[in-house]
Motif scaffolding. Structure first.
Motif, PDB file in Angstrom:
ATOM      1  N   THR A   1     -27.459  95.265-117.581  1.00 18.49           N
ATOM      2  CA  THR A   1     -28.300  94.682-116.539  1.00 18.49           C
ATOM      3  C   THR A   1     -29.534  93.994-117.108  1.00 18.49           C
ATOM      4  O   THR A   1     -29.827  92.840-116.762  1.00 18.49           O
ATOM      5  N   ASP A   2     -30.273  94.659-117.977  1.00 23.56           N
ATOM      6  CA  ASP A   2     -31.499  94.076-118.539  1.00 23.56           C
ATOM      7  C   ASP A   2     -31.195  92.838-119.374  1.00 23.56           C
ATOM      8  O   ASP A   2     -31.920  91.834-119.300  1.00 23.56           O
TER       9      ASP A   2
ATOM     10  N   GLN B   1     -30.316  89.992-116.944  1.00 31.53           N
ATOM     11  CA  GLN B   1     -31.516  89.537-116.234  1.00 31.53           C
ATOM     12  C   GLN B   1     -32.405  88.703-117.150  1.00 31.53           C
ATOM     13  O   GLN B   1     -32.935  87.670-116.736  1.00 31.53           O
ATOM     14  N   GLU B   2     -32.565  89.125-118.384  1.00 32.75           N
ATOM     15  CA  GLU B   2     -33.376  88.362-119.343  1.00 32.75           C
ATOM     16  C   GLU B   2     -32.768  86.992-119.602  1.00 32.75           C
ATOM     17  O   GLU B   2     -33.479  85.980-119.654  1.00 32.75           O
TER      18      GLU B   2
ATOM     19  N   LYS C   1     -33.358  84.756-116.650  1.00 31.15           N
ATOM     20  CA  LYS C   1     -34.762  84.316-116.637  1.00 31.15           C
ATOM     21  C   LYS C   1     -34.996  83.213-117.676  1.00 31.15           C
ATOM     22  O   LYS C   1     -35.594  82.177-117.371  1.00 31.15           O
TER      23      LYS C   1
ATOM     24  N   ASP D   1     -33.087  80.123-116.547  1.00 29.26           N
ATOM     25  CA  ASP D   1     -33.385  79.728-115.173  1.00 29.26           C
ATOM     26  C   ASP D   1     -32.100  79.371-114.428  1.00 29.26           C
ATOM     27  O   ASP D   1     -31.933  78.262-113.928  1.00 29.26           O
TER      28      ASP D   1
ATOM     29  N   SER E   1     -25.670  82.791-113.476  1.00 29.36           N
ATOM     30  CA  SER E   1     -26.043  84.123-113.972  1.00 29.36           C
ATOM     31  C   SER E   1     -24.817  85.012-114.090  1.00 29.36           C
ATOM     32  O   SER E   1     -24.666  85.750-115.071  1.00 29.36           O
TER      33      SER E   1
ATOM     34  N   ILE F   1     -25.550  90.154-108.108  1.00 29.44           N
ATOM     35  CA  ILE F   1     -26.798  89.433-107.886  1.00 29.44           C
ATOM     36  C   ILE F   1     -27.424  89.929-106.582  1.00 29.44           C
ATOM     37  O   ILE F   1     -26.752  90.044-105.560  1.00 29.44           O
ATOM     38  N   ASP F   2     -28.721  90.215-106.617  1.00 28.15           N
ATOM     39  CA  ASP F   2     -29.446  90.699-105.441  1.00 28.15           C
ATOM     40  C   ASP F   2     -29.817  89.523-104.529  1.00 28.15           C
ATOM     41  O   ASP F   2     -29.685  88.362-104.914  1.00 28.15           O
TER      42      ASP F   2
ATOM     43  N   ASP G   1     -32.654  88.416-103.782  1.00 28.70           N
ATOM     44  CA  ASP G   1     -33.740  87.612-104.347  1.00 28.70           C
ATOM     45  C   ASP G   1     -33.295  86.866-105.613  1.00 28.70           C
ATOM     46  O   ASP G   1     -34.099  86.310-106.329  1.00 28.70           O
ATOM     47  N   TYR G   2     -31.974  86.862-105.870  1.00 28.34           N
ATOM     48  CA  TYR G   2     -31.330  86.178-106.998  1.00 28.34           C
ATOM     49  C   TYR G   2     -31.575  86.841-108.347  1.00 28.34           C
ATOM     50  O   TYR G   2     -31.249  86.289-109.378  1.00 28.34           O
ATOM     51  N   SER G   3     -32.162  88.019-108.348  1.00 31.09           N
ATOM     52  CA  SER G   3     -32.287  88.785-109.606  1.00 31.09           C
ATOM     53  C   SER G   3     -30.963  89.495-109.865  1.00 31.09           C
ATOM     54  O   SER G   3     -30.103  89.586-108.983  1.00 31.09           O
TER      55      SER G   3
END
Length: 175
Positions: free
Chosen positions: A22-23, A26-27, A30, A33, A39, A163-164, A166-168
């Motif tokens: 997950t981390d 997510q990185e 980010k 973008d 993602s 994906i949440d 909020d797109y995270s």
């Protein structure tokens, strides 16, 4: 890789590799973008490369996964080491498509028709290079086919990126 677990059954007939990434995903989302679809695609490839990387014999061995297709994502590339270090790239981080009929992100549609190339640098004179046609573009299915066709190994692979709203990246991992 964030966390990985490696197990073997009592009869030593098969191994299981599990990871929570997950981390890492997510990185990457980010840094690049990415849209939710990008993602998911990049995250699956990063997770798979990390799992395949820790299967290498030595920490300095390298593995590269290159998914290239005629779809709007164009290509997704990831490189991993035997030590579990992973980095990756998606050619079109802005890719967007409608959800599939099942309500899922259409990673296969984003890649389209193309090929998967796996490069293993084991420190020998030449790296091992294997290429197959993409089965579906859904990453796990393509890698399962790669292992069966190119390495003659029966393998089951499962990869996921959630994906949440909020797109995270809510969760990512693989087996």
């Amino acid at each position: 890789m964030n966390k990985a677990l490696i197990a073997i059954d009592r009869s030593k007939s098969f191994r299981v590799y599990l990871t929570i990434s997950t981390d890492l995903v997510q990185e990457a989302a980010k840094i690049h973008d990415t849209t939710p679809l990008a993602s998911a695609g990049l995250g699956r490839v990063l997770t798979a490369a990390g799992l395949m990387g820790i299967m290498l014999k030595d920490d300095d061995n390298k593995l590269t996964l290159h998914f290239k297709g005629d779809g709007p994502a164009k290509q997704i590339l990831a490189t991993a080491t035997g030590a579990g270090e992973v980095k990756g790239y998606i050619a079109n981080p802005d890719v967007e498509l409608p959800l599939t009929e099942a309500g899922k992100l259409d990673v296969g549609g984003s890649l389209g028709i193309g090929e998967l190339t796996v490069i293993k640098d084991l420190g020998l004179k030449e790296p091992y290079v294997g290429t197959i046609a993409l089965v579906s573009g859904e990453i796990a299915e393509d890698l399962t086919a790669y292992y069966f066709i190119s390495e003659q190994q029966n393998t089951a692979i499962s990869l996921g990126v959630k994906i949440d709203t909020d797109y995270s990246v809510l969760a990512a991992g693989g087996m």
